[in-house]
Design a protein around this motif. Structure first.
Motif, PDB file in Angstrom:
ATOM      1  N   LEU A 109      37.478  26.403  42.939  1.00 54.57           N
ATOM      2  CA  LEU A 109      37.699  27.504  43.895  1.00 54.57           C
ATOM      3  C   LEU A 109      36.695  28.628  43.696  1.00 54.57           C
ATOM      4  N   LEU A 110      36.486  28.995  42.443  1.00 55.12           N
ATOM      5  CA  LEU A 110      35.591  30.132  42.186  1.00 55.12           C
ATOM      6  C   LEU A 110      34.129  29.751  42.404  1.00 55.12           C
ATOM      7  N   HIS A 111      33.811  28.479  42.225  1.00 56.36           N
ATOM      8  CA  HIS A 111      32.444  28.033  42.505  1.00 56.36           C
ATOM      9  C   HIS A 111      32.146  28.269  43.993  1.00 56.36           C
ATOM     10  N   THR A 143      31.108  30.138  38.193  1.00 57.33           N
ATOM     11  CA  THR A 143      32.255  30.980  38.488  1.00 57.33           C
ATOM     12  C   THR A 143      31.811  32.431  38.562  1.00 57.33           C
ATOM     13  N   TYR A 144      32.770  33.318  38.794  1.00 59.73           N
ATOM     14  CA  TYR A 144      32.495  34.748  38.912  1.00 59.73           C
ATOM     15  C   TYR A 144      33.209  35.435  37.755  1.00 59.73           C
ATOM     16  N   ALA A 145      32.446  35.827  36.728  1.00 61.06           N
ATOM     17  CA  ALA A 145      33.049  36.360  35.496  1.00 61.06           C
ATOM     18  C   ALA A 145      32.900  37.871  35.456  1.00 61.06           C
ATOM     19  N   GLN A 146      33.926  38.538  35.906  1.00 58.46           N
ATOM     20  CA  GLN A 146      33.886  40.005  35.936  1.00 58.46           C
ATOM     21  C   GLN A 146      34.948  40.609  35.018  1.00 58.46           C
ATOM     22  N   THR A 147      36.210  40.226  35.247  1.00 57.69           N
ATOM     23  CA  THR A 147      37.324  40.842  34.510  1.00 57.69           C
ATOM     24  C   THR A 147      37.226  40.544  33.012  1.00 57.69           C
ATOM     25  N   GLU A 148      37.621  41.532  32.219  1.00 52.15           N
ATOM     26  CA  GLU A 148      37.639  41.362  30.753  1.00 52.15           C
ATOM     27  C   GLU A 148      39.055  41.569  30.235  1.00 52.15           C
ATOM     28  N   HIS A 151      39.561  45.339  30.691  1.00 51.44           N
ATOM     29  CA  HIS A 151      39.353  45.986  31.997  1.00 51.44           C
ATOM     30  C   HIS A 151      39.292  44.980  33.133  1.00 51.44           C
ATOM     31  N   GLY A 152      40.116  45.224  34.162  1.00 51.56           N
ATOM     32  CA  GLY A 152      40.040  44.416  35.377  1.00 51.56           C
ATOM     33  C   GLY A 152      39.843  45.327  36.574  1.00 51.56           C
ATOM     34  N   SER A 153      40.719  46.327  36.687  1.00 53.46           N
ATOM     35  CA  SER A 153      40.665  47.238  37.841  1.00 53.46           C
ATOM     36  C   SER A 153      39.451  48.156  37.791  1.00 53.46           C
ATOM     37  N   PHE A 154      39.275  48.784  36.655  1.00 53.72           N
ATOM     38  CA  PHE A 154      38.223  49.798  36.548  1.00 53.72           C
ATOM     39  C   PHE A 154      36.934  49.122  36.085  1.00 53.72           C
ATOM     40  N   TRP A 183      37.857  37.464  30.760  1.00 52.80           N
ATOM     41  CA  TRP A 183      39.200  36.873  30.718  1.00 52.80           C
ATOM     42  C   TRP A 183      39.682  36.684  32.142  1.00 52.80           C
ATOM     43  N   TRP A 184      39.958  35.501  32.550  1.00 52.31           N
ATOM     44  CA  TRP A 184      40.511  35.151  33.862  1.00 52.31           C
ATOM     45  C   TRP A 184      39.625  34.265  34.747  1.00 52.31           C
ATOM     46  N   PRO A 185      38.293  34.381  34.692  1.00 54.74           N
ATOM     47  CA  PRO A 185      37.516  33.656  35.710  1.00 54.74           C
ATOM     48  C   PRO A 185      37.937  32.187  35.870  1.00 54.74           C
ATOM     49  N   GLY A 186      38.175  31.784  37.109  1.00 51.19           N
ATOM     50  CA  GLY A 186      38.598  30.422  37.418  1.00 51.19           C
ATOM     51  C   GLY A 186      37.478  29.435  37.114  1.00 51.19           C
ATOM     52  N   GLY A 187      37.844  28.295  36.520  1.00 54.52           N
ATOM     53  CA  GLY A 187      36.872  27.254  36.204  1.00 54.52           C
ATOM     54  C   GLY A 187      36.151  27.486  34.892  1.00 54.52           C
ATOM     55  N   GLY A 239      51.299  30.324  38.088  1.00 54.46           N
ATOM     56  CA  GLY A 239      50.758  29.360  39.061  1.00 54.46           C
ATOM     57  C   GLY A 239      49.319  29.156  38.618  1.00 54.46           C
ATOM     58  N   PHE A 240      48.444  28.648  39.536  1.00 55.19           N
ATOM     59  CA  PHE A 240      47.030  28.513  39.178  1.00 55.19           C
ATOM     60  C   PHE A 240      46.825  27.621  37.946  1.00 55.19           C
ATOM     61  N   GLN A 241      47.741  26.631  37.749  1.00 54.18           N
ATOM     62  CA  GLN A 241      47.623  25.818  36.521  1.00 54.18           C
ATOM     63  C   GLN A 241      46.339  25.011  36.497  1.00 54.18           C
ATOM     64  N   VAL A 426      48.405  39.384  44.958  1.00 56.74           N
ATOM     65  CA  VAL A 426      48.729  40.816  44.877  1.00 56.74           C
ATOM     66  C   VAL A 426      47.877  41.450  43.773  1.00 56.74           C
ATOM     67  N   THR A 427      47.549  40.631  42.757  1.00 59.33           N
ATOM     68  CA  THR A 427      46.820  41.137  41.591  1.00 59.33           C
ATOM     69  C   THR A 427      45.322  40.822  41.657  1.00 59.33           C
ATOM     70  N   TYR A 428      45.005  39.535  41.950  1.00 61.95           N
ATOM     71  CA  TYR A 428      43.571  39.209  41.866  1.00 61.95           C
ATOM     72  C   TYR A 428      42.791  39.844  43.019  1.00 61.95           C
ATOM     73  N   GLY A 430      41.541  42.693  43.032  1.00 65.25           N
ATOM     74  CA  GLY A 430      41.908  44.094  43.184  1.00 65.25           C
ATOM     75  C   GLY A 430      43.405  44.259  43.201  1.00 65.25           C
ATOM     76  N   GLU A 431      43.940  44.900  42.138  1.00 60.31           N
ATOM     77  CA  GLU A 431      45.395  45.084  42.021  1.00 60.31           C
ATOM     78  C   GLU A 431      45.878  45.975  43.161  1.00 60.31           C
ATOM     79  N   ARG A 432      47.091  45.659  43.659  1.00 60.63           N
ATOM     80  CA  ARG A 432      47.608  46.278  44.891  1.00 60.63           C
ATOM     81  C   ARG A 432      47.519  47.812  44.907  1.00 60.63           C
ATOM     82  N   THR A 433      48.090  48.466  43.885  1.00 57.67           N
ATOM     83  CA  THR A 433      48.124  49.937  43.897  1.00 57.67           C
ATOM     84  C   THR A 433      46.707  50.494  43.858  1.00 57.67           C
ATOM     85  N   VAL A 434      45.890  49.857  43.029  1.00 58.26           N
ATOM     86  CA  VAL A 434      44.507  50.334  42.861  1.00 58.26           C
ATOM     87  C   VAL A 434      43.771  50.266  44.205  1.00 58.26           C
TER      88      VAL A 434
HETATM   89  C1  LIG Z   1      45.484  34.272  39.198  1.00 63.35           C
HETATM   90  C2  LIG Z   1      44.356  35.193  38.854  1.00 63.35           C
HETATM   91  C3  LIG Z   1      43.044  34.771  39.005  1.00 63.35           C
HETATM   92  C4  LIG Z   1      41.991  35.613  38.655  1.00 63.35           C
HETATM   93  N1  LIG Z   1      40.707  35.157  38.768  1.00 63.35           N
HETATM   94  C5  LIG Z   1      39.678  35.968  38.378  1.00 63.35           C
HETATM   95  C6  LIG Z   1      38.332  35.493  38.430  1.00 63.35           C
HETATM   96  O1  LIG Z   1      38.076  34.376  38.846  1.00 63.35           O
HETATM   97  N2  LIG Z   1      37.337  36.310  38.022  1.00 63.35           N
HETATM   98  C7  LIG Z   1      37.604  37.570  37.563  1.00 63.35           C
HETATM   99  O2  LIG Z   1      36.656  38.261  37.201  1.00 63.35           O
HETATM  100  N3  LIG Z   1      38.860  38.045  37.517  1.00 63.35           N
HETATM  101  C8  LIG Z   1      39.898  37.278  37.903  1.00 63.35           C
HETATM  102  N4  LIG Z   1      41.194  37.743  37.850  1.00 63.35           N
HETATM  103  C9  LIG Z   1      41.440  39.087  37.320  1.00 63.35           C
HETATM  104  C10 LIG Z   1      41.889  40.073  38.380  1.00 63.35           C
HETATM  105  O3  LIG Z   1      40.837  40.402  39.231  1.00 63.35           O
HETATM  106  C11 LIG Z   1      42.467  41.314  37.678  1.00 63.35           C
HETATM  107  O4  LIG Z   1      43.615  40.905  36.964  1.00 63.35           O
HETATM  108  C12 LIG Z   1      42.815  42.368  38.690  1.00 63.35           C
HETATM  109  O5  LIG Z   1      41.646  42.932  39.244  1.00 63.35           O
HETATM  110  C13 LIG Z   1      43.720  43.475  38.101  1.00 63.35           C
HETATM  111  O6  LIG Z   1      43.164  44.044  36.992  1.00 63.35           O
HETATM  112  P1  LIG Z   1      43.972  44.212  35.608  1.00 63.35           P
HETATM  113  O7  LIG Z   1      44.486  42.885  35.242  1.00 63.35           O
HETATM  114  O8  LIG Z   1      43.051  44.908  34.715  1.00 63.35           O
HETATM  115  O9  LIG Z   1      45.210  45.134  35.931  1.00 63.35           O
HETATM  116  P2  LIG Z   1      45.417  46.616  35.450  1.00 63.35           P
HETATM  117  O10 LIG Z   1      44.416  47.483  36.112  1.00 63.35           O
HETATM  118  O11 LIG Z   1      45.515  46.692  33.983  1.00 63.35           O
HETATM  119  O12 LIG Z   1      46.826  46.894  36.108  1.00 63.35           O
HETATM  120  C14 LIG Z   1      48.031  47.139  35.377  1.00 63.35           C
HETATM  121  C15 LIG Z   1      48.792  48.294  36.042  1.00 63.35           C
HETATM  122  O13 LIG Z   1      48.029  49.487  35.924  1.00 63.35           O
HETATM  123  C16 LIG Z   1      47.950  50.141  37.165  1.00 63.35           C
HETATM  124  N5  LIG Z   1      46.674  50.856  37.306  1.00 63.35           N
HETATM  125  C17 LIG Z   1      45.456  50.508  36.826  1.00 63.35           C
HETATM  126  N6  LIG Z   1      44.524  51.407  37.196  1.00 63.35           N
HETATM  127  C18 LIG Z   1      45.153  52.338  37.917  1.00 63.35           C
HETATM  128  C19 LIG Z   1      44.729  53.512  38.609  1.00 63.35           C
HETATM  129  N7  LIG Z   1      43.441  53.896  38.634  1.00 63.35           N
HETATM  130  N8  LIG Z   1      45.652  54.235  39.262  1.00 63.35           N
HETATM  131  C20 LIG Z   1      46.942  53.851  39.274  1.00 63.35           C
HETATM  132  N9  LIG Z   1      47.394  52.733  38.668  1.00 63.35           N
HETATM  133  C21 LIG Z   1      46.524  51.991  37.992  1.00 63.35           C
HETATM  134  C22 LIG Z   1      48.050  49.011  38.200  1.00 63.35           C
HETATM  135  O14 LIG Z   1      48.522  49.512  39.438  1.00 63.35           O
HETATM  136  C23 LIG Z   1      49.045  48.065  37.538  1.00 63.35           C
HETATM  137  O15 LIG Z   1      50.349  48.494  37.841  1.00 63.35           O
HETATM  138  C24 LIG Z   1      42.264  36.919  38.183  1.00 63.35           C
HETATM  139  C25 LIG Z   1      43.588  37.348  38.050  1.00 63.35           C
HETATM  140  C26 LIG Z   1      44.621  36.500  38.377  1.00 63.35           C
HETATM  141  C27 LIG Z   1      46.040  36.967  38.207  1.00 63.35           C
END
Ligand SMILES: Cc1cc2nc3c(=O)[nH]c(=O)nc-3n(C[C@H](O)[C@H](O)[C@H](O)COP(=O)(O)OP(=O)(O)OC[C@H]3O[C@@H](n4cnc5c(N)ncnc54)[C@H](O)[C@@H]3O)c2cc1C
Ligand SMILES: CC/C=C\C/C=C\C/C=C\C/C=C\CC/C=C/C(=O)SCCNC(=O)CCNC(=O)[C@H](O)C(C)(C)COP(=O)(O)OP(=O)(O)OC[C@H]1O[C@@H](n2cnc3c(N)ncnc32)[C@H](O)[C@@H]1OP(=O)(O)O
Length: 662
Positions: A109-111, A143-148, A151-154, A183-187, A239-241, A426-428, A430-434
């Motif tokens: 998928l990520l490829h 794959t696309y290796a961004q999240t650590e 740090h995922g959101s920021f 941490w997380w990149p698919g594949g 999921g995503f097993q 909802v999470t991947y 870009g996390e919903r609230t963010v």
């Molecule tokens: C199934 C799956 C597949 C994925 N595949 C990939 C992939 O292929 N490659 C890759 O690079 N990444 C991948 N990811 C990672 C994914 O992109 C991140 O998990 C996602 O961006 C959220 O980041 P986080 O995990 O750091 O959450 P966090 O940011 O730690 O979120 C935790 C909580 O903190 C809150 N929060 C964080 N920052 C703020 C803010 N500024 N203001 C208010 N609230 C905040 C959030 O709302 C949430 O409630 C995958 C994740 C999943 C679940």
């Protein structure tokens, strides 16, 4: 699709009472009769491959076996794609047949979804020429290796470091801390040999922000990690097993200068850093995928609705009237309330996706001419629609699962897996609230511009209209409801802005005031999304080319969506629009009338999603409605049913019983 000869009689009756032509709906939903034909033709070609059929359900396999089976099928599927392209000289049509084959998520998928698009979107023409042919033909897998870990959101806080060494014209990749590990990149776990790594660029000790680099991480022959690479899989998830998500760390790992994707910013041979026109263009692949996720939400809502509606037509339980036979559970209004919103929402997300796709294509065209004016609107809209549609779709899938009672809890219903996969969005990406807070930034800017009487971008221009129209009486029409949602958004945007101002007047700085107002800001973004979804979907239905019979039903569905959300958010409407209690009572009655009006077409409507049994992969949702037979057939596949007495009887149960006698 199967013939009706062996069909459950309830489904035969349901199909007989449908008031529109299901094929017309299918063609409208997928674009045209030609698109339907081509999609079905491709699906037939995939399903004809015997090796793609699973001998036993995946749930009985171990984590490792499941992954290996996923890779096996993904490679065969890839051959089918390649052969189709060779024969027809074009890519296969959009389809969801991977769901019939891989069932969960493909290790590729990520490829396909991010590695290839990132090279195409972030690479120079020379870089594209070097990597795209290899990636597209699968000579390399990425794959696309961004999240650590940390740090995922920021993403400005990512810790992976790429230090430029002008002597060798190389970048040196390092992960200096545990939290810096990808941490997380698919594949990544065990599939890929390349990745796009997003890392902090350092030149002569100076930081230049995050940039994408291509790194080969495994040997192409042996698949062993290259020296300086630590890579592995992160383990089981909700999921995503079979997505094979992984971790990755570098230790003084060198890559050539040309491996930094340099369409935007560049590093010259001598280490001179050349800024791009907009550093946020580096985030481009994420915007593209967020748009795609809105389309995925339509698919998952359709899949769950098809399963639950067909099951509800077949399932009889209790009586509506004591004098009559047990009712189809679909006849209970409460069941219709649970399910029809999923059918309606699938159409709403589909229309929103098509609308967003157009906006995306326009902005990409403008960017190619160095015009960036509409990029902020695209980013803000993709963020909030991805956030709202993914969460809503997850809730709808879960509601469909619950609506199937105990059988919805069976893995063989395919609803538990579908929920796990849908809710991940909802999470991947870009996390919903963010993401909602990103949209809120845009809304605050738009609001300030509105106060100054400036012209606003189309998606927020209603803020100006609402400023002028706030005294107009409520109208209980679809157009009136759309306006009502715009008033709610307007009211929430204004309230959030005023809350920020209030805190600033109390001496807080902007950032603290923002944080204190952030619950309101998120709600303003949600309201903005709802206003867009209502407007776009109602306009799509009104301008559709459907026949009168189909048009009537599509309008009912769109009105159902509008009235459902009016009633769900009536408190907001009472606060921010001119709706009255009496209007709400009329709309409540209207909603119930809509459920009753849609009821005879419920099965026809889900047939209109044209999802084959193999894609549904569900004991409860198949076209022929043989629910009970399939539940038993699937249960009999359990390895525990392949022997009369399990060895645990002799090992544990019998000794226990004998001990108990002493
Ligand atoms: C199934 C799956 C597949 C994925 N595949 C990939 C992939 O292929 N490659 C890759 O690079 N990444 C991948 N990811 C990672 C994914 O992109 C991140 O998990 C996602 O961006 C959220 O980041 P986080 O995990 O750091 O959450 P966090 O940011 O730690 O979120 C935790 C909580 O903190 C809150 N929060 C964080 N920052 C703020 C803010 N500024 N203001 C208010 N609230 C905040 C959030 O709302 C949430 O409630 C995958 C994740 C999943 C679940
Ligand atoms: C057509 C579609 C076809 C196919 C796709 C279909 C299906 C999908 C296929 C495959 C994929 C499937 C599954 C994928 C599996 C998962 C993968 C991943 O999760 S990859 C990792 C994803 N990670 C994230 O999404 C991280 C989220 N975080 C961010 O994006 C940023 O950190 C954030 C935007 C939150 C903040 O960035 P920051 O640099 O800190 O910016 P800041 O908040 O300071 O804002 C500054 C300024 O920049 C503007 N801006 C931010 N982002 C963008 C952007 N992308 N484009 C334009 N502008 C942007 C922001 O609005 C702000 O502007 P102002 O200063 O307010 O003017």
């Amino acid at each position: 699709m199967s013939t009706e000869t062996k069909c459950n009689p309830d489904l035969v009756r349901e199909r007989a009472k449908c008031t529109f032509d299901v094929n017309e709906l299918i063609n409208l939903f997928y674009g045209s009769e030609k698109a339907t034909k081509e999609r079905r033709h491709f699906e037939d070609a995939v399903l004809a491959v015997k090796e793609l059929k699973d001998a036993i359900p995946e749930e009985y396999l171990s984590h490792k076996e499941r992954y290996e089976n996923g890779v096996r099928k993904a490679t065969i599927l890839r051959d089918v794609y390649r052969d189709y392209k060779a024969k027809h000289n074009r890519d296969p049509p959009p389809n969801q047949i991977t769901k019939a084959v891989i069932k969960d998520i493909s290790p590729f998928l990520l490829h396909n979804g991010m590695f290839v698009p990132t090279i195409a979107g972030q690479g120079t023409p020379e870089q594209q020429a070097e990597w795209l042919p290899k990636a597209e033909s699968m000579q390399i897998i990425g794959t696309y290796a961004q999240t650590e870990l940390g740090h995922g959101s920021f993403i400005r806080g990512l810790e992976t470091i790429a230090t430029y060494d002008p002597k060798t014209e190389e970048f040196v990749l390092n992960n200096p801390t545990l939290t810096s590990f990808k941490w997380w990149p698919g594949g990544l776990g065990s599939t890929v040999n390349h990745c796009v790594v997003v890392a902090q660029l350092y030149i002569n000790g100076k930081s230049h922000g995050i940039h994408p680099f291509i790194a080969q991480i495994r040997d192409l022959d042996t698949h062993k990690p290259l020296p300086g690479v630590k890579v592995g899989e992160i383990g089981p998830k909700m999921g995503f097993q079979t997505a094979n998500n992984g971790f990755l760390g570098f230790d003084n790992f060198r890559i050539p200068r040309k491996n930094m994707l340099m369409k935007n910013a560049q590093v010259l041979k001598d280490g001179t850093f050349v800024k791009g026109i907009n550093e946020k263009l580096t985030y481009g692949t994420m915007v593209m995928v967020r748009v795609g996720i809105v389309g995925d939400c339509s698919f998952y809502a359709a899949l769950a609705a098809t399963i639950a509606v067909r099951y509800s037509a077949v399932r009889h339980q209790s009586h509506i009237k004591a004098s009559e036979p047990e009712a189809q559970i679909l006849d209970y209004l409460t069941q219709q309330h649970k399910l029809f919103i999923a059918v309606a929402s699938s159409h709403v997300y589909r229309n929103a996706y098509l609308w967003m796709e157009k906006m995306y294509t326009n902005v990409m065209k403008e960017l190619s001419q160095d015009k960036q004016d509409n990029l902020p609107e695209l980013h803000a809209t993709a963020c909030c629609l991805k956030a709202v549609c993914s969460r809503d779709a997850g809730s709808l899938v879960e509601e469909c699962r619950l609506a199937c009672g105990g059988h919805g809890y069976m893995a063989s219903s395919n609803l538990p897996l579908t929920y796990g996969v849908t809710i991940a969005a909802v999470t991947y990406e870009g996390e919903r609230t963010v993401l909602l807070l990103q949209t809120a930034r845009y809304l605050m800017k738009a609001w300030m511009a509105a106060l100054k009487g400036k012209v606003l971008s189309p998606s927020v221009s209603y803020l100006l209209n609402s400023l002028k129209e706030s005294k107009k009486p409520w109208q209980n029409t679809p157009e009136g409801i759309v306006k009502g949602f715009q008033h709610v958004s307007f009211g929430k945007v204004k309230a959030a802005y005023e809350t920020i101002q209030k805190y600033m007047k109390q001496g807080k700085d902007y950032e603290d005031a923002w944080n204190l107002a952030s619950v309101q800001l998120v709600k303003a973004s949600e309201a903005h999304s709802r206003a867009i979804l209502c407007e776009v979907s109602w306009e799509a239905v009104c301008s559709s080319s459907a026949s009168p019979n189909l048009s009537r039903v599509l309008q009912q569905l769109a009105q159902l969506y509008l009235t459902y959300w009016t009633l769900e958010t009536s408190g907001d409407l009472l606060l921010y629009s001119n709706i009255t209690k009496d209007d709400l009572i009329i709309l409540r009655d209207k909603y119930e009338e809509l459920l009753v009006a849609i009821r005879p077409n419920a099965v026809g409507l889900v047939d209109g999603f044209d999802l084959r049994d193999e894609i549904l992969n569900s004991t409860l949702g198949s076209y022929d409605g043989r629910v009970y037979e399939r539940l038993m057939e699937e249960a009999l596949k359990s390895p525990l049913n392949q022997e009369t007495v399990n060895s645990s009887f002799h090992k544990y149960l019998k000794p226990m019983m004998e001990k108990a006698k002493l």
